[in-house]
Design a protein around this motif. Structure first.
Motif, PDB file in Angstrom:
ATOM      1  N   ASN A 658       0.842  -1.210   0.000  1.00  0.00           N
ATOM      2  CA  ASN A 658       0.000   0.000   0.000  1.00  0.00           C
ATOM      3  C   ASN A 658       0.875   1.257   0.000  1.00  0.00           C
ATOM      4  OD1 ASN A 658      -2.306  -1.554   0.025  1.00  0.00           O
ATOM      5  ND2 ASN A 658      -2.610  -1.406   2.240  1.00  0.00           N
ATOM      6  N   ASN A 659       1.915   1.248   0.819  1.00  0.00           N
ATOM      7  CA  ASN A 659       2.821   2.396   0.866  1.00  0.00           C
ATOM      8  C   ASN A 659       3.548   2.605  -0.451  1.00  0.00           C
ATOM      9  OD1 ASN A 659       3.951   2.140   4.355  1.00  0.00           O
ATOM     10  ND2 ASN A 659       2.035   2.843   3.474  1.00  0.00           N
ATOM     11  N   LEU A 660       3.988   1.512  -1.075  1.00  0.00           N
ATOM     12  CA  LEU A 660       4.701   1.619  -2.346  1.00  0.00           C
ATOM     13  C   LEU A 660       3.779   2.133  -3.452  1.00  0.00           C
ATOM     14  CD1 LEU A 660       6.869  -1.626  -2.185  1.00  0.00           C
ATOM     15  CD2 LEU A 660       7.719   0.727  -2.235  1.00  0.00           C
ATOM     16  N   GLU A 661       2.527   1.730  -3.430  1.00  0.00           N
ATOM     17  CA  GLU A 661       1.568   2.226  -4.426  1.00  0.00           C
ATOM     18  C   GLU A 661       1.401   3.741  -4.298  1.00  0.00           C
ATOM     19  OE1 GLU A 661      -1.343  -1.677  -5.016  1.00  0.00           O
ATOM     20  OE2 GLU A 661      -1.847  -0.145  -3.529  1.00  0.00           O
ATOM     21  N   LYS A 662       1.335   4.237  -3.063  1.00  0.00           N
ATOM     22  CA  LYS A 662       1.189   5.678  -2.854  1.00  0.00           C
ATOM     23  C   LYS A 662       2.468   6.420  -3.238  1.00  0.00           C
ATOM     24  CE  LYS A 662      -2.110   5.159   0.966  1.00  0.00           C
ATOM     25  NZ  LYS A 662      -2.314   5.324   2.439  1.00  0.00           N
ATOM     26  N   GLN A 663       3.606   5.797  -2.981  1.00  0.00           N
ATOM     27  CA  GLN A 663       4.890   6.453  -3.211  1.00  0.00           C
ATOM     28  C   GLN A 663       5.316   6.411  -4.670  1.00  0.00           C
ATOM     29  OE1 GLN A 663       8.088   4.670  -0.997  1.00  0.00           O
ATOM     30  NE2 GLN A 663       9.664   5.941  -1.944  1.00  0.00           N
ATOM     31  N   LEU A 664       5.178   5.240  -5.325  1.00  0.00           N
ATOM     32  CA  LEU A 664       5.748   5.025  -6.650  1.00  0.00           C
ATOM     33  C   LEU A 664       4.699   4.730  -7.723  1.00  0.00           C
ATOM     34  CD1 LEU A 664       8.772   2.780  -5.565  1.00  0.00           C
ATOM     35  CD2 LEU A 664       8.821   5.232  -6.058  1.00  0.00           C
ATOM     36  N   GLY A 665       3.441   4.627  -7.326  1.00  0.00           N
ATOM     37  CA  GLY A 665       2.390   4.312  -8.285  1.00  0.00           C
ATOM     38  C   GLY A 665       2.057   2.828  -8.283  1.00  0.00           C
ATOM     39  N   VAL A 666       0.990   2.450  -8.951  1.00  0.00           N
ATOM     40  CA  VAL A 666       0.521   1.069  -8.917  1.00  0.00           C
ATOM     41  C   VAL A 666       1.260   0.177  -9.909  1.00  0.00           C
ATOM     42  CG1 VAL A 666      -1.783   1.696  -8.107  1.00  0.00           C
ATOM     43  CG2 VAL A 666      -1.333   1.603 -10.576  1.00  0.00           C
ATOM     44  N   ASP A 667       2.023   0.770 -10.821  1.00  0.00           N
ATOM     45  CA  ASP A 667       2.776  -0.014 -11.797  1.00  0.00           C
ATOM     46  C   ASP A 667       4.036  -0.562 -11.134  1.00  0.00           C
ATOM     47  OD1 ASP A 667       4.177  -1.102 -13.877  1.00  0.00           O
ATOM     48  OD2 ASP A 667       4.080   0.674 -15.179  1.00  0.00           O
ATOM     49  N   ILE A 668       4.029  -1.846 -10.806  1.00  0.00           N
ATOM     50  CA  ILE A 668       5.119  -2.455 -10.055  1.00  0.00           C
ATOM     51  C   ILE A 668       6.433  -2.432 -10.840  1.00  0.00           C
ATOM     52  CG2 ILE A 668       5.914  -4.664  -9.084  1.00  0.00           C
ATOM     53  CD1 ILE A 668       3.086  -5.225  -8.196  1.00  0.00           C
ATOM     54  N   SER A 669       6.378  -2.382 -12.140  1.00  0.00           N
ATOM     55  CA  SER A 669       7.599  -2.359 -12.947  1.00  0.00           C
ATOM     56  C   SER A 669       8.427  -1.095 -12.695  1.00  0.00           C
ATOM     57  CB  SER A 669       7.267  -2.463 -14.438  1.00  0.00           C
ATOM     58  OG  SER A 669       6.593  -1.306 -14.895  1.00  0.00           O
ATOM     59  N   LYS A 670       7.805  -0.085 -12.096  1.00  0.00           N
ATOM     60  CA  LYS A 670       8.518   1.161 -11.803  1.00  0.00           C
ATOM     61  C   LYS A 670       9.086   1.196 -10.383  1.00  0.00           C
ATOM     62  CE  LYS A 670       5.904   3.857 -15.201  1.00  0.00           C
ATOM     63  NZ  LYS A 670       5.019   5.016 -15.440  1.00  0.00           N
ATOM     64  N   TYR A 716      16.866   3.391   8.980  1.00  0.00           N
ATOM     65  CA  TYR A 716      15.511   2.876   8.826  1.00  0.00           C
ATOM     66  C   TYR A 716      14.517   3.960   9.245  1.00  0.00           C
ATOM     67  CZ  TYR A 716      17.092  -1.939   8.090  1.00  0.00           C
ATOM     68  OH  TYR A 716      17.652  -3.073   7.575  1.00  0.00           O
ATOM     69  N   ASN A 717      13.545   4.227   8.356  1.00  0.00           N
ATOM     70  CA  ASN A 717      12.473   5.154   8.700  1.00  0.00           C
ATOM     71  C   ASN A 717      11.266   4.822   7.828  1.00  0.00           C
ATOM     72  OD1 ASN A 717      12.602   6.744   6.155  1.00  0.00           O
ATOM     73  ND2 ASN A 717      14.632   7.307   6.958  1.00  0.00           N
ATOM     74  N   ASP A 718      10.185   5.563   7.995  1.00  0.00           N
ATOM     75  CA  ASP A 718       8.931   5.238   7.324  1.00  0.00           C
ATOM     76  C   ASP A 718       8.739   6.014   6.023  1.00  0.00           C
ATOM     77  OD1 ASP A 718       6.584   3.797   7.119  1.00  0.00           O
ATOM     78  OD2 ASP A 718       5.393   5.230   8.280  1.00  0.00           O
ATOM     79  N   SER A 719       9.822   6.604   5.501  1.00  0.00           N
ATOM     80  CA  SER A 719       9.663   7.429   4.302  1.00  0.00           C
ATOM     81  C   SER A 719       9.579   6.619   3.021  1.00  0.00           C
ATOM     82  CB  SER A 719      10.838   8.403   4.192  1.00  0.00           C
ATOM     83  OG  SER A 719      12.029   7.703   3.883  1.00  0.00           O
ATOM     84  N   GLY A 720      10.138   5.409   3.032  1.00  0.00           N
ATOM     85  CA  GLY A 720      10.227   4.635   1.796  1.00  0.00           C
ATOM     86  C   GLY A 720      11.383   5.058   0.926  1.00  0.00           C
ATOM     87  N   LEU A 721      12.179   6.004   1.406  1.00  0.00           N
ATOM     88  CA  LEU A 721      13.390   6.453   0.708  1.00  0.00           C
ATOM     89  C   LEU A 721      14.601   6.014   1.519  1.00  0.00           C
ATOM     90  CD1 LEU A 721      12.290  10.059  -0.325  1.00  0.00           C
ATOM     91  CD2 LEU A 721      12.412   8.033  -1.792  1.00  0.00           C
ATOM     92  N   TYR A 722      15.635   5.585   0.837  1.00  0.00           N
ATOM     93  CA  TYR A 722      16.810   5.028   1.504  1.00  0.00           C
ATOM     94  C   TYR A 722      18.034   5.853   1.115  1.00  0.00           C
ATOM     95  CZ  TYR A 722      13.254   1.470   1.817  1.00  0.00           C
ATOM     96  OH  TYR A 722      12.060   0.827   2.045  1.00  0.00           O
ATOM     97  N   ASP A 723      18.156   7.004   1.777  1.00  0.00           N
ATOM     98  CA  ASP A 723      19.289   7.885   1.529  1.00  0.00           C
ATOM     99  C   ASP A 723      20.514   7.251   2.172  1.00  0.00           C
ATOM    100  OD1 ASP A 723      17.585   9.702   0.302  1.00  0.00           O
ATOM    101  OD2 ASP A 723      17.121  10.695   2.193  1.00  0.00           O
ATOM    102  N   VAL A 724      21.487   6.916   1.349  1.00  0.00           N
ATOM    103  CA  VAL A 724      22.651   6.180   1.835  1.00  0.00           C
ATOM    104  C   VAL A 724      23.481   7.062   2.754  1.00  0.00           C
ATOM    105  CG1 VAL A 724      24.730   4.938   1.169  1.00  0.00           C
ATOM    106  CG2 VAL A 724      22.685   4.785  -0.256  1.00  0.00           C
ATOM    107  N   LYS A 725      23.798   6.548   3.929  1.00  0.00           N
ATOM    108  CA  LYS A 725      24.581   7.282   4.923  1.00  0.00           C
ATOM    109  C   LYS A 725      26.006   6.742   5.042  1.00  0.00           C
ATOM    110  CE  LYS A 725      20.877   9.575   6.204  1.00  0.00           C
ATOM    111  NZ  LYS A 725      20.697  11.000   5.838  1.00  0.00           N
ATOM    112  N   VAL A 726      26.168   5.441   4.847  1.00  0.00           N
ATOM    113  CA  VAL A 726      27.438   4.767   5.131  1.00  0.00           C
ATOM    114  C   VAL A 726      27.771   3.835   3.989  1.00  0.00           C
ATOM    115  CG1 VAL A 726      28.584   3.105   6.657  1.00  0.00           C
ATOM    116  CG2 VAL A 726      27.116   4.887   7.632  1.00  0.00           C
ATOM    117  N   GLY A 727      29.059   3.717   3.683  1.00  0.00           N
ATOM    118  CA  GLY A 727      29.467   2.765   2.660  1.00  0.00           C
ATOM    119  C   GLY A 727      30.973   2.713   2.536  1.00  0.00           C
TER     120      GLY A 727
END
Length: 794
Positions: A658-670, A716-727
């Motif tokens: 449900n969160n991914l549909e709101k964030q990225l749309g219903v087209d799973i290929s995206k 880890y957070n509830d944004s659905g975005l994974y801004d890289v901090k460490v590598g």
């Protein structure tokens, strides 16, 4: 009309003059990579060749001249970075960055690093080569401070340049030692969980070493107090404007497992991304010394390095070298605390923290026999529940300058081992390989034991003496392996096996990367530099598919929508790969967060849940907890019904989709991983939004993730975005069959000067997984370099 023309002409002339002035000013700030330069104190001329990536190759007649030149070159590219990092340990960031950094300064000023530095310098042997070369380096740094251009950051912030000192180098070591430690985030939090929920809730958390995990094999020659303390520590470490040291990979393959019959060495230390990136590369050659090294800002000797004879690198040991003790105050005198021999007075020290454009902050630091009192250090008062921090780094003689000198000036494997034995903190895995075919790994750090009843991952009793350290172990009891029969050594911050009849307490990372490294190394006996370079970029998790199977087997798919069913099938067929184009990784990562949230938040509450997300503990817990059908965590205590594992996992998957549909749309290929997983290298001044485009580098769409070999970690957070901090702070591969063609890469560039072309000239290469040569052949260096001739100043 004539007047208008004159006005327009005047404006045009003014604009031209401004442009010319700006051009002259900007060019005056650029590092000098060619021409001639005079330095005081040199005995002879030094030839410095800057290669096509701005890396200095310093050819000198003696080491003191070489290190004086290195200090100058390092400062002209990284003086702002030196300024920031030297201020952290003594608590002097708010002096230049303002009141927002007061909690950070208060915390670090309380730790006692500055006092430990003073003791170490008082004991230093001023006749030693380590001291002489360190001072030569400092002499070079200070000549740039006195005579070189002022970096633009100093001008924007309004900071006056000050001479660099030996204490600044030692304080940098102290900050490095602290940033490795995980106890400060974990121990108070675990104690708070135990006090709030009871021991049953700890069974599924991986608090003790897991005997079934992938070990590194040895081969020898009150709740509010604890919750607030944990929250405070998380806050101050998150606000640091300079890189923190976090994890790392390294493996060294013996001649029997390579196609060339020579050792291949690989290392990629995992450090928080920043701009400039953490390492400064320099190649020094004298008649008696050669080293291609990676330097921390303001540190004379390379922490990572290689030459034609040997290579060394590091990962974080992750051992536990911090203990927290709950002290008991005297019932009527808050200035005294209970000890096994009666009540004793706290040692009190007053410190002043200068704050930019604000009044000074006066801090009273209280210290018990265990260490400084950390409870409510921001409030500068002692509460009824004082918690002291016992830290190995500040309690033992600091010999790390001799250690890094010894590692970079070794003549044999024995010399490197001896140098490693001098490091009592931070805990490091020092990796080694040489041209003679030797491979080795030594765990550095002062290990110690408690009585059997003590679990050092909780806040301990300070009053009775029963929880105090019992014994300090000799270095010979540290984990290590030299030329093992399995023909390789490796480290991925995972639990080492024991050679002292005990497992060493620590905050080890889960076995994911370790398992993958062993899985790849073990069956193959024809490794070469190309295959190792592919391995260091590996993005496949060996553990995630196991977690997926454990989860999908119990989900109630009959309740899924059509899109949820489609996402379910994608996840079911996913093989744990985190390529940029992967869709399964996006679904998995969102599902994992929702699993965390639906499983742990209700019992822990918001504060403890957010703290748990920031520790290694949660990463280690997933496999154990998610496979336990009867875990006490499954029940949602906020509802009237009793939830099962199937209920929580089914709901978590639905929430994720449900969160991914709101964030990225219903087209799973995206739902591609690259659309949510990005890397931007942040500069300390990027907090000012208008400066961000000029100082930050990126963002870049990247693959990788938490706990794969190409480790790209995020909060880890509830944004659905994974801004890289460490590598990976660098990727280095040294092939002793052809040392001069060994390869490496930096995350952004060699220079910290935004007007240098080497500020970000490696950033795109790094994000694509490309490498460049670490040049050591003089003829090749001269052909592709600019010469800066450095001569003695009369």
């Amino acid at each position: 009309m004539r007047i208008l023309k004159k006005i327009l002409l005047g404006i045009l002339i003014l604009l031209i003059l401004v442009a010319i002035s700006g051009y002259i000013y900007v060019n005056s700030l650029k590092p000098q990579y060619s021409g001639s330069l005079e330095l005081q104190g040199l005995k002879a001329e030094v030839s410095t060749y800057f290669d096509d990536y701005g890396i200095p190759h310093i050819y000198a007649q003696n080491e003191e001249d070489a290190f004086t030149t290195l200090g100058y070159m390092h400062a002209q590219d990284r003086l702002w970075q030196m300024e920031l990092i030297k201020r952290i340990a003594p608590g002097r960031l708010s002096e230049i960055l303002g009141k927002e950094l007061v909690p950070t300064d208060t915390f670090f000023a309380t730790l006692g690093i500055e006092e430990a530095t003073k003791k170490a310098i008082a004991k230093i042997d001023k006749n030693s080569n380590a001291y002489k070369l360190a001072m030569a380096y400092i002499h070079g740094v200070n000549q740039f401070i006195e005579e070189g251009a002022t970096p633009i950051e100093f001008t924007l912030v309004g900071v006056e340049k000050q001479p660099y000192q030996l204490k600044d180098m030692y304080n940098t070591f102290g900050y490095m030692a602290f940033s490795f430690a995980m106890a400060q985030k974990t121990d108070p939090m675990l104690t708070a969980i135990q006090e709030k929920l009871g021991a049953d809730y700890l069974k599924d958390l991986d608090v003790l070493s897991n005997p079934n995990s992938t070990f590194i094999k040895n081969s020898k020659p009150n709740i509010e107090v604890f919750q607030e303390l944990s929250s405070q520590i998380a806050q101050v470490t998150q606000n640091l404007p300079i890189s923190q040291f976090v994890g790392s990979n390294s493996w060294v393959v013996s001649p029997k497992k390579t196609s060339t019959g020579n050792v291949i060495f690989a290392n990629d230390p995992h450090i928080a991304y920043s701009q400039p990136s953490v390492w400064y590369e320099a190649h020094i050659v004298t008649p008696n010394y050669e080293m291609y090294g990676y330097h921390l800002a303001g540190v004379a000797f390379p922490i990572l390095g290689h030459n034609r004879n040997y290579a060394y690198g590091l990962t974080m040991f992750e051992n536990d070298d911090i203990d927290f003790y709950l002290e008991t105050n005297h019932p009527t005198d808050k200035n005294q605390y209970k000890t096994p021999n009666g009540y004793k007075s706290y040692r009190k020290q007053t410190k002043t923290i200068k704050v930019k454009d604000e009044e000074d902050v006066v801090l009273d630091v209280l210290t018990s026999r265990h260490g400084p009192i950390m409870t409510h250090v921001q409030d500068e008062i002692l509460h009824d529940n004082p918690v002291a921090m016992s830290w190995i780094y500040t309690q033992h003689d600091i010999k790390i300058l001799d250690a890094v000198y010894g590692m970079s000036h070794a003549k044999s494997m024995d010399d490197v081992r001896e140098a490693v034995s001098l490091i009592h903190a931070p805990g490091l895995n020092v990796m080694y390989g040489d041209a003679k075919g030797n491979v080795a790994w030594w765990a550095a750090g002062q290990l110690y034991t408690h009585k059997d009843h003590v679990n050092p991952k909780f806040v301990l009793d300070g009053a009775s003496g029963e929880d105090d350290i019992v014994e300090y172990l000799d270095f010979s009891n540290n984990p290590m392996a030299e030329n093992p029969e399995w023909n390789y050594v490796y480290s991925a911050n995972n639990q080492p096996d024991s050679i002292a009849g005990m497992l060493y307490p620590g905050y080890y990372l889960p076995e994911d990367r370790a398992k993958r490294i062993v899985e790849l190394l073990e069956p193959k006996n024809d490794w070469n530099i190309e295959s190792i370079s592919q391995m260091i970029l590996d993005v496949t998790s060996p553990i995630a598919p196991t977690i997926v199977k454990e989860s999908i087997d119990v989900m109630n798919i009959s309740s899924f929508s059509d899109n949820q069913k489609e996402a379910f099938e994608v996840l079911k067929s996913w093989e744990g790969d985190y390529t940029k184009a992967s869709i399964g990784s996006t679904i998995y990562q969102r599902f994992i967060y929702k699993y965390f949230e639906n499983t742990f938040r209700d019992e822990l509450g918001d504060v403890l849940f957010e703290q748990l997300l920031k520790t290694h503990l949660l990463k280690r817990t997933i496999v154990k907890q998610i496979s336990n059908d009867d875990s006490v965590w499954w029940e949602d205590i906020t509802t009237d019904t009793k939830e099962s594992k199937a209920d929580i996992l089914t709901q978590s998957f639905k929430d994720a989709v449900n969160n991914l549909e709101k964030q990225l749309g219903v087209d799973i290929s995206k739902w591609k991983w690259e659309n949510v997983h990005t890397l931007e290298h942040g500069h300390a001044l990027a907090a000012v939004e208008t400066l961000r485009p000029y100082f930050n580098v990126g963002p870049f769409k990247v693959g990788g993730t938490e706990e794969v070999i190409d480790n790209k970690a995020f909060d880890y957070n509830d944004s659905g975005l994974y801004d890289v901090k460490v590598g990976p702070s660098t990727r280095r591969i040294i092939d002793f069959s052809d040392v001069e063609n060994s390869i490496s890469i930096l995350p952004t560039g060699q220079s910290g000067n935004p007007f240098s072309k080497h500020y970000d000239d490696q950033a795109d290469m790094y994000s694509k997984g490309e490498f460049r040569k670490m040049k050591m052949n003089k003829e090749e260096i001269i052909e592709a370099s600019r010469l800066l001739k450095v001569t003695p100043k009369n």
